[in-house]
Design an enzyme around this catalytic site. Structure first.
Site, PDB file in Angstrom:
ATOM      1  N   LEU A  88       7.272  78.707  65.990  1.00  0.00           N
ATOM      2  CA  LEU A  88       6.545  79.172  64.803  1.00  0.00           C
ATOM      3  C   LEU A  88       6.068  80.609  64.900  1.00  0.00           C
ATOM      4  CD1 LEU A  88       4.358  76.166  63.620  1.00  0.00           C
ATOM      5  CD2 LEU A  88       6.424  77.094  62.611  1.00  0.00           C
ATOM      6  N   ARG A 115      18.208  99.297  66.496  1.00  0.00           N
ATOM      7  CA  ARG A 115      17.508  98.131  65.923  1.00  0.00           C
ATOM      8  C   ARG A 115      17.107  98.347  64.469  1.00  0.00           C
ATOM      9  NH1 ARG A 115      15.450  94.245  68.959  1.00  0.00           N
ATOM     10  NH2 ARG A 115      13.661  94.048  67.575  1.00  0.00           N
ATOM     11  N   LEU A 125       8.402  83.670  39.864  1.00  0.00           N
ATOM     12  CA  LEU A 125       8.292  83.463  41.313  1.00  0.00           C
ATOM     13  C   LEU A 125       7.190  84.332  41.930  1.00  0.00           C
ATOM     14  CD1 LEU A 125       9.932  82.392  43.986  1.00  0.00           C
ATOM     15  CD2 LEU A 125      10.695  84.755  44.044  1.00  0.00           C
ATOM     16  N   HIS A 160      16.993  96.120  60.683  1.00  0.00           N
ATOM     17  CA  HIS A 160      15.885  95.912  59.742  1.00  0.00           C
ATOM     18  C   HIS A 160      16.276  96.379  58.339  1.00  0.00           C
ATOM     19  CE1 HIS A 160      13.429  94.649  63.002  1.00  0.00           C
ATOM     20  NE2 HIS A 160      13.292  95.838  63.550  1.00  0.00           N
ATOM     21  N   ASP A 166      14.416  86.347  61.126  1.00  0.00           N
ATOM     22  CA  ASP A 166      14.556  86.774  62.523  1.00  0.00           C
ATOM     23  C   ASP A 166      16.000  87.142  62.846  1.00  0.00           C
ATOM     24  OD1 ASP A 166      13.763  87.321  65.068  1.00  0.00           O
ATOM     25  OD2 ASP A 166      13.467  85.241  65.683  1.00  0.00           O
ATOM     26  N   GLY A 167      16.149  88.057  63.797  1.00  0.00           N
ATOM     27  CA  GLY A 167      17.488  88.373  64.305  1.00  0.00           C
ATOM     28  C   GLY A 167      18.019  89.729  63.891  1.00  0.00           C
ATOM     29  N   ASN A 168      17.174  90.547  63.294  1.00  0.00           N
ATOM     30  CA  ASN A 168      17.638  91.875  62.869  1.00  0.00           C
ATOM     31  C   ASN A 168      18.091  92.721  64.066  1.00  0.00           C
ATOM     32  OD1 ASN A 168      16.791  91.117  60.360  1.00  0.00           O
ATOM     33  ND2 ASN A 168      14.978  92.416  60.316  1.00  0.00           N
TER      34      ASN A 168
HETATM   35  C1  FPP Z   1      12.524  90.012  63.245  1.00  0.00           C
HETATM   36  O1  FPP Z   1      13.728  90.422  63.801  1.00  0.00           O
HETATM   37  C2  FPP Z   1      12.291  90.776  62.033  1.00  0.00           C
HETATM   38  C3  FPP Z   1      11.215  91.553  61.808  1.00  0.00           C
HETATM   39  C4  FPP Z   1      10.127  91.732  62.782  1.00  0.00           C
HETATM   40  C5  FPP Z   1      11.099  92.312  60.572  1.00  0.00           C
HETATM   41  C6  FPP Z   1      11.569  91.602  59.372  1.00  0.00           C
HETATM   42  C7  FPP Z   1      11.575  92.513  58.242  1.00  0.00           C
HETATM   43  C8  FPP Z   1      12.540  92.560  57.316  1.00  0.00           C
HETATM   44  C9  FPP Z   1      13.697  91.654  57.306  1.00  0.00           C
HETATM   45  C10 FPP Z   1      12.447  93.494  56.189  1.00  0.00           C
HETATM   46  C11 FPP Z   1      11.089  93.527  55.569  1.00  0.00           C
HETATM   47  C12 FPP Z   1      11.137  94.120  54.278  1.00  0.00           C
HETATM   48  C13 FPP Z   1      10.088  94.337  53.491  1.00  0.00           C
HETATM   49  C14 FPP Z   1      10.335  94.746  52.128  1.00  0.00           C
HETATM   50  C15 FPP Z   1       8.702  94.155  53.914  1.00  0.00           C
HETATM   51  P1  FPP Z   1      13.729  91.015  65.269  1.00  0.00           P
HETATM   52  O2  FPP Z   1      13.605  92.487  65.186  1.00  0.00           O
HETATM   53  O3  FPP Z   1      12.671  90.356  66.089  1.00  0.00           O
HETATM   54  O4  FPP Z   1      15.140  90.604  65.751  1.00  0.00           O
HETATM   55  P2  FPP Z   1      15.558  90.240  67.255  1.00  0.00           P
HETATM   56  O5  FPP Z   1      14.801  88.988  67.618  1.00  0.00           O
HETATM   57  O6  FPP Z   1      17.020  90.007  67.129  1.00  0.00           O
HETATM   58  O7  FPP Z   1      15.219  91.414  68.110  1.00  0.00           O
END
Ligand code: FPP
Length: 256
Positions: free
Chosen positions: A211, A49, A147, A53, A36-38
């Protein structure tokens, strides 16, 4: 209360000596991560945003390599929830491109590292290009014995439980089982994690302490570790810190 709470959320900012060696004897078998946190990472940098990701995706191979090196058997990553469809279309489209981007580049490395890819989630509604990328990776890595990299994609814990209950109800209706044969083992067999052990450790980044519909059944006895670090900033050092913390906790499964 506040003091108790701050003790409980032990992962936050509590500095451990990063050089402290991990005990390789009590490595969790299954680690699940809510990445989380992208979005916040991107916002902090004045970027769109999707840049968050993309950066978040780059963290995955580092953590996979570290998990493999430590002898973790399964790593489950929450890549897209059933609720994430509510996001703007452009963001959803980009998220659905990530498996191709990631696997297009990393599949040879995953092969080299003997990693076996798995999918946990509904294939329905996944764009064909996304599904193709994941299924190719699953097929190519099928014989690998290292893994297990379990991508939770279009996954929701409540839907998973409902589907399992419906499958078992149908079996009762058809006379294949009796209602009292429904127990924890049969339930677990009907979940999307079928054959995988429950996670020993759940990690969630970005300071959120919930969760979010992730592995609701399977996390019943797992240790939770939360950190304020945003996923794109998450490193092998944070990962080791979580495992070290796990190793210091006593798991009693309801006993004494
Ligand atoms: C939540 O951050 C993150 C996601 C919804 C996507 C996570 C996906 C990846 C890290 C990459 C996936 C890669 C593959 C190969 C499948 P958010 O967007 O909710 O962040 P925020 O809460 O800061 O807005």
């Amino acid at each position: 209360m506040l003091e108790k709470f701050s003790n409980w959320k032990d992962g936050f900012g509590k500095k451990k000596d990063a050089s402290e060696e991990l005990e390789l004897v009590s490595i969790p078998k299954h680690v699940a991560i809510i990445m989380d946190g992208n979005g916040r990472w991107a916002k902090k940098k004045g970027l769109p945003r999707i840049a968050g990701h993309r950066e978040g995706m780059k963290v995955i191979n580092k953590i996979v390599r570290k998990a493999n090196e430590l002898g973790i058997e399964t790593l489950t990553l929450y890549a897209f929830s059933t609720e994430n469809w509510k996001r703007p279309k452009a963001e959803v489209d980009f998220l659905m491109r990530l498996p191709e981007l990631f696997l297009g580049k990393e599949l040879p490395v995953l092969m080299e590292e003997n990693v076996k890819v798995r999918l946990m989630g509904s294939k329905e509604n996944l764009p064909p290009h996304t599904l193709r990328a994941v299924e190719t990776a699953i097929t190519k890595t099928n014989e690998n014995t290292g893994l297990i990299l379990n991508f939770a994609l279009n996954y929701g814990g409540r839907t998973e439980i409902i589907q399992a209950v419906q499958t078992m109800a149908k079996q009762v209706q058809e006379g294949l089982i009796t209602y009292d044969q429904i127990d924890e083992t049969l339930m677990a067999d009907n979940l999307m994690t079928n054959q995988l052990p429950d996670p020993d450790l759940l990690i969630r980044t970005s300071g959120e302490i919930r969760l979010s519909n992730f592995m609701l059944w399977q996390l019943a006895y797992s240790e939770f570790w939360f950190t304020e670090v945003l996923w794109p900033d998450f490193t092998e050092i944070h990962f080791e810190e979580a495992i070290r913390e796990y190793q210091h906790r006593g798991r009693r499964y309801g006993g004494v």
